[in-house]
Write an enzyme that holds these catalytic residues in place. Structure first.
Site, PDB file in Angstrom:
ATOM      1  N   LEU A 199     134.051  -1.677  27.559  1.00 15.46           N
ATOM      2  CA  LEU A 199     134.328  -1.311  28.966  1.00 15.46           C
ATOM      3  C   LEU A 199     133.360  -1.983  29.929  1.00 15.46           C
ATOM      4  O   LEU A 199     132.903  -1.376  30.908  1.00 15.46           O
ATOM      5  CB  LEU A 199     134.281   0.220  29.124  1.00 15.46           C
ATOM      6  N   ALA A 200     133.035  -3.254  29.650  1.00 18.94           N
ATOM      7  CA  ALA A 200     132.316  -4.032  30.665  1.00 18.94           C
ATOM      8  C   ALA A 200     133.341  -4.372  31.751  1.00 18.94           C
ATOM      9  O   ALA A 200     134.428  -3.790  31.784  1.00 18.94           O
ATOM     10  CB  ALA A 200     131.705  -5.273  30.034  1.00 18.94           C
TER      11      ALA A 200
ATOM     12  N   MET B 218     135.667  -6.540  32.411  1.00 20.75           N
ATOM     13  CA  MET B 218     137.072  -6.841  32.108  1.00 20.75           C
ATOM     14  C   MET B 218     137.787  -5.633  31.499  1.00 20.75           C
ATOM     15  O   MET B 218     138.883  -5.263  31.921  1.00 20.75           O
ATOM     16  CB  MET B 218     137.161  -8.027  31.133  1.00 20.75           C
TER      17      MET B 218
ATOM     18  N   LYS C  64     132.557  -9.041  23.817  1.00 18.43           N
ATOM     19  CA  LYS C  64     132.122 -10.440  23.757  1.00 18.43           C
ATOM     20  C   LYS C  64     132.833 -11.147  22.611  1.00 18.43           C
ATOM     21  O   LYS C  64     132.961 -10.578  21.518  1.00 18.43           O
ATOM     22  CB  LYS C  64     130.616 -10.477  23.483  1.00 18.43           C
TER      23      LYS C  64
ATOM     24  N   ASN D 254     138.003 -13.908  25.039  1.00 21.07           N
ATOM     25  CA  ASN D 254     138.228 -15.360  25.012  1.00 21.07           C
ATOM     26  C   ASN D 254     137.926 -15.914  23.624  1.00 21.07           C
ATOM     27  O   ASN D 254     136.982 -16.679  23.445  1.00 21.07           O
ATOM     28  CB  ASN D 254     137.328 -16.040  26.042  1.00 21.07           C
TER      29      ASN D 254
ATOM     30  N   SER E 128     143.921 -14.116  31.865  1.00 19.98           N
ATOM     31  CA  SER E 128     143.277 -14.911  32.907  1.00 19.98           C
ATOM     32  C   SER E 128     143.388 -14.228  34.261  1.00 19.98           C
ATOM     33  O   SER E 128     144.376 -13.573  34.555  1.00 19.98           O
ATOM     34  CB  SER E 128     143.904 -16.302  33.006  1.00 19.98           C
TER      35      SER E 128
ATOM     36  N   GLY F 139     140.110 -13.186  35.774  1.00 21.95           N
ATOM     37  CA  GLY F 139     138.814 -12.577  36.025  1.00 21.95           C
ATOM     38  C   GLY F 139     138.930 -11.078  36.251  1.00 21.95           C
ATOM     39  O   GLY F 139     139.952 -10.472  35.912  1.00 21.95           O
TER      40      GLY F 139
ATOM     41  N   LYS G 128     145.751 -20.011  26.242  1.00 19.84           N
ATOM     42  CA  LYS G 128     144.686 -19.633  27.193  1.00 19.84           C
ATOM     43  C   LYS G 128     143.590 -20.711  27.215  1.00 19.84           C
ATOM     44  O   LYS G 128     143.048 -21.042  28.278  1.00 19.84           O
ATOM     45  CB  LYS G 128     144.092 -18.277  26.806  1.00 19.84           C
TER      46      LYS G 128
ATOM     47  N   ASN H 136     142.393 -22.929  30.468  1.00 18.39           N
ATOM     48  CA  ASN H 136     141.033 -23.099  30.979  1.00 18.39           C
ATOM     49  C   ASN H 136     140.645 -24.574  31.063  1.00 18.39           C
ATOM     50  O   ASN H 136     139.931 -24.979  31.978  1.00 18.39           O
ATOM     51  CB  ASN H 136     140.042 -22.346  30.099  1.00 18.39           C
TER      52      ASN H 136
ATOM     53  N   GLU I  82     142.119 -25.812  34.101  1.00 17.87           N
ATOM     54  CA  GLU I  82     141.315 -25.262  35.211  1.00 17.87           C
ATOM     55  C   GLU I  82     140.075 -26.142  35.455  1.00 17.87           C
ATOM     56  O   GLU I  82     139.744 -26.463  36.599  1.00 17.87           O
ATOM     57  CB  GLU I  82     140.918 -23.836  34.827  1.00 17.87           C
TER      58      GLU I  82
ATOM     59  N   LYS J 245     131.353 -23.263  29.880  1.00 16.11           N
ATOM     60  CA  LYS J 245     131.419 -22.305  28.771  1.00 16.11           C
ATOM     61  C   LYS J 245     132.369 -22.820  27.704  1.00 16.11           C
ATOM     62  O   LYS J 245     132.871 -23.933  27.783  1.00 16.11           O
ATOM     63  CB  LYS J 245     131.851 -20.933  29.320  1.00 16.11           C
TER      64      LYS J 245
ATOM     65  N   ARG K 112     139.540 -54.656  13.605  1.00 14.54           N
ATOM     66  CA  ARG K 112     139.380 -53.757  12.463  1.00 14.54           C
ATOM     67  C   ARG K 112     139.761 -54.467  11.169  1.00 14.54           C
ATOM     68  O   ARG K 112     139.145 -54.277  10.121  1.00 14.54           O
ATOM     69  CB  ARG K 112     140.251 -52.494  12.647  1.00 14.54           C
TER      70      ARG K 112
END
Ligand SMILES: NC(=O)c1ccc[n+]([C@@H]2O[C@H](COP(=O)([O-])OP(=O)(O)OC[C@H]3O[C@@H](n4cnc5c(N)ncnc54)[C@H](OP(=O)(O)O)[C@@H]3O)[C@@H](O)[C@H]2O)c1
Length: 479
Positions: free
Chosen positions: A12-13, A15, A77, A104, A130, A132, A185, A189, A192, A263, A449
């Site tokens: 329950l942080a 997010m 996490k 993630n 996604s 935030g 996802k 990112n 993004e 990240k 080559r």
């Protein structure tokens, strides 16, 4: 307060708390749990009046509060903590129950966890989320993987709490089995990163070459946001550029240290693209540009290197240049998305996911960081032709790039002449030109080559593999 919750959130942080509130606000009874119980108590204390929360202090209490089959969302996490939580909860669950990982996670971890839990009859639903903390509360874009069976149970709830696109469609789709959601996802990112890099390059060109102030550039971005570049990222760029630092009275952007963070997910997008052999050069340049920005000592040691110093142009020329930059940005953006969707289809083929790229573009239209009017165009392109090999093969996009390319090239000429780094714009144009090239220097590479390693080559005119006896009479032999 209910004793039987339809869904539970552990972790329950920021997010997890907001996601739990979103479910509760939408009428679901939500069991809530956190390793450190004070967070659970705070959630119920601060937001308990928003809906039906069932607080639990132990895993046993949490699992007992859930109706069957249980739907348990993990929002902790990514990495080892996620495994620790799974190991803690899985023994308390029964066949048919669902563990939804909304963190993630790397899709390979999701594949492993899905396989392990499937053996115990538990559905593991790796889910990209996604948007935030605001998105988690008001409606994110949601990218679930996992089994079709689990989506049948979970999908309607996710549809209810998700963002809605302008046409009212929920921004959630079942991306495909096992790790498909986290893969999608991840590429989201990566795109993004590329979008942000391209916007950054446009800003720097408008600043250094055109000579506009941050406030003036904010106005330009506001104008762009009313056109085909209409997007969340363009909108917030204007806000950031217009912001004035209260402490110094300077533009905010001038007092922020120019070292960007990178990240996991952007880097993973590039690493996986390398494994799959997919050229995502725009995304890679965006990741590298952030890395370079962080090398403070290297940059300090290189500051005296020779090169032009950009000379801002006059007002009239600047306005015309700004229009050209808009063309370059738009064309480069098409290329970034082309590369990102190529990675999605390549991943889908490699892992047998059957991801629908049109559905993916559709769920990115709301809630997520790359939400943009442009995604409607991508969806339309896939609607017209579901097996589109590349976005550049879409007639509409090809025509737009054709119309933009002279300005795109002119912008890059100016950037190179004035010494303004534009790795994203340049990589995008190089990709475009490489794709349309009749012949690439790969033929010469093959010759080299074969010369140093007898790697053989194929010919344009005859089937088979060949080797030239370089050290002898240079005659050709079939390999
Ligand atoms: N922040 C964003 O914008 C965003 C967006 C999309 C996805 N995500 C993903 O969503 C997840 C949650 O993000 P967040 O920013 O809310 O939180 P976070 O800072 O990534 O994680 C904190 C949460 O993890 C719990 N935790 C850490 N190690 C644990 C362990 N070994 N066992 C049990 N619980 C453990 C913490 O519990 P304690 O309170 O007991 O320490 C806390 O609830 C992450 O995977 C993140 O990557 C975040």
């Amino acid at each position: 307060m209910s004793t039987s919750a339809q869904i539970g959130v552990t972790g329950l942080a920021v997010m997890g708390r907001n996601l739990a509130r979103n479910f509760a606000r939408n009428g679901y009874a939500v069991a809530v749990h956190n390793r450190t119980p004070s967070r659970t108590r705070e959630l119920v204390r601060d937001f308990g009046d928003e809906g039906d929360f069932v607080p639990a202090e132990s895993p046993e209490e949490f699992v007992a509060a859930l109706e069957r089959p249980r739907r348990l969302i993990i929002m902790v996490k990514a990495g080892d903590p996620t495994d620790a939580v799974i190991q803690e909860f899985a023994p308390l669950l029964e066949p048919g129950d669902m563990i939804i990982d909304g963190g993630n996670a790397h899709f390979a971890d999701t594949r492993r966890r899905e396989r392990e839990l499937r053996e115990r009859g538990i559905h593991f639903v790796g889910t990209g989320i996604s948007g935030g903390e605001e998105g988690a509360l008001h409606g994110p874009s949601i990218m679930p993987g996992g089994s079709t069976e689990s989506y049948a149970s979970l999908g309607p709830m996710l549809e209810k709490i998700s963002a809605k696109a302008a046409d009212g469609a929920p921004c959630v789709t079942h991306c495909g089995p096992d790790g498909a959601g986290h893969f999608v996802k991840m590429v989201h990112n990566g795109i993004e990163y590329a979008d942000m890099q391209l916007i950054g390059e446009a800003y720097q060109l408008l600043r250094d070459v055109a000579g506009y102030s941050p406030a003036q550039i904010a106005e330009i971005f506001r104008t762009w946001n009313t056109g085909r570049l209409d997007s969340y990222l363009i909108e917030i760029t204007a806000e950031v550029l217009a912001h004035v630092d209260a402490r110094t009275g300077k533009p905010f952007v001038d007092v922020v240290l120019d070292r960007a963070e990178q990240k996991g997910t952007g880097r993973w997008t590039v690493q996986i693209a390398l494994d799959l052999g997919v050229p995502v050069s725009g995304i890679a340049e965006a990741v590298f540009a952030r890395s370079l920005s962080g090398h403070a000592e290297l940059r300090a040691a290189s500051r005296e290197l020779a090169g032009p110093v950009a000379q801002p142009m006059g007002e009239k020329a600047a306005a015309a240049f700004a229009d050209q930059v808009e063309q370059a940005l738009y064309a480069s953006k098409i290329v970034s998305y082309t590369q990102g969707f190529h990675e999605i289809t390549a991943g889908s083929e490699e892992y047998g996911w059957n991801v629908d790229p049109g559905a993916v573009s559709s769920i990115w239209r709301g809630g997520c960081i790359i939400r943009a009017a442009f995604l409607d165009r991508i969806r339309a392109a896939y609607d017209t032709r579901p097996d589109l090999p590349s976005l550049l093969a879409d007639k509409g996009f090809a025509e737009e790039i054709a119309a933009a390319q002279d300005d795109w090239r002119a912008v890059l000429v100016a950037a190179v002449q004035q010494g303004v780094p534009t790795p994203g714009f340049s990589a995008a144009l190089a990709y475009y030109d490489a794709l349309r090239a009749d012949r690439l220097p790969a033929a010469l590479t093959q010759g080299q080559r074969d010369y140093f390693g007898a790697h053989t080559y194929r010919r344009t005119d005859v089937e088979g593999s060949f080797h030239t006896l370089w050290g002898q009479d240079r005659s050709e032999v079939e390999a």
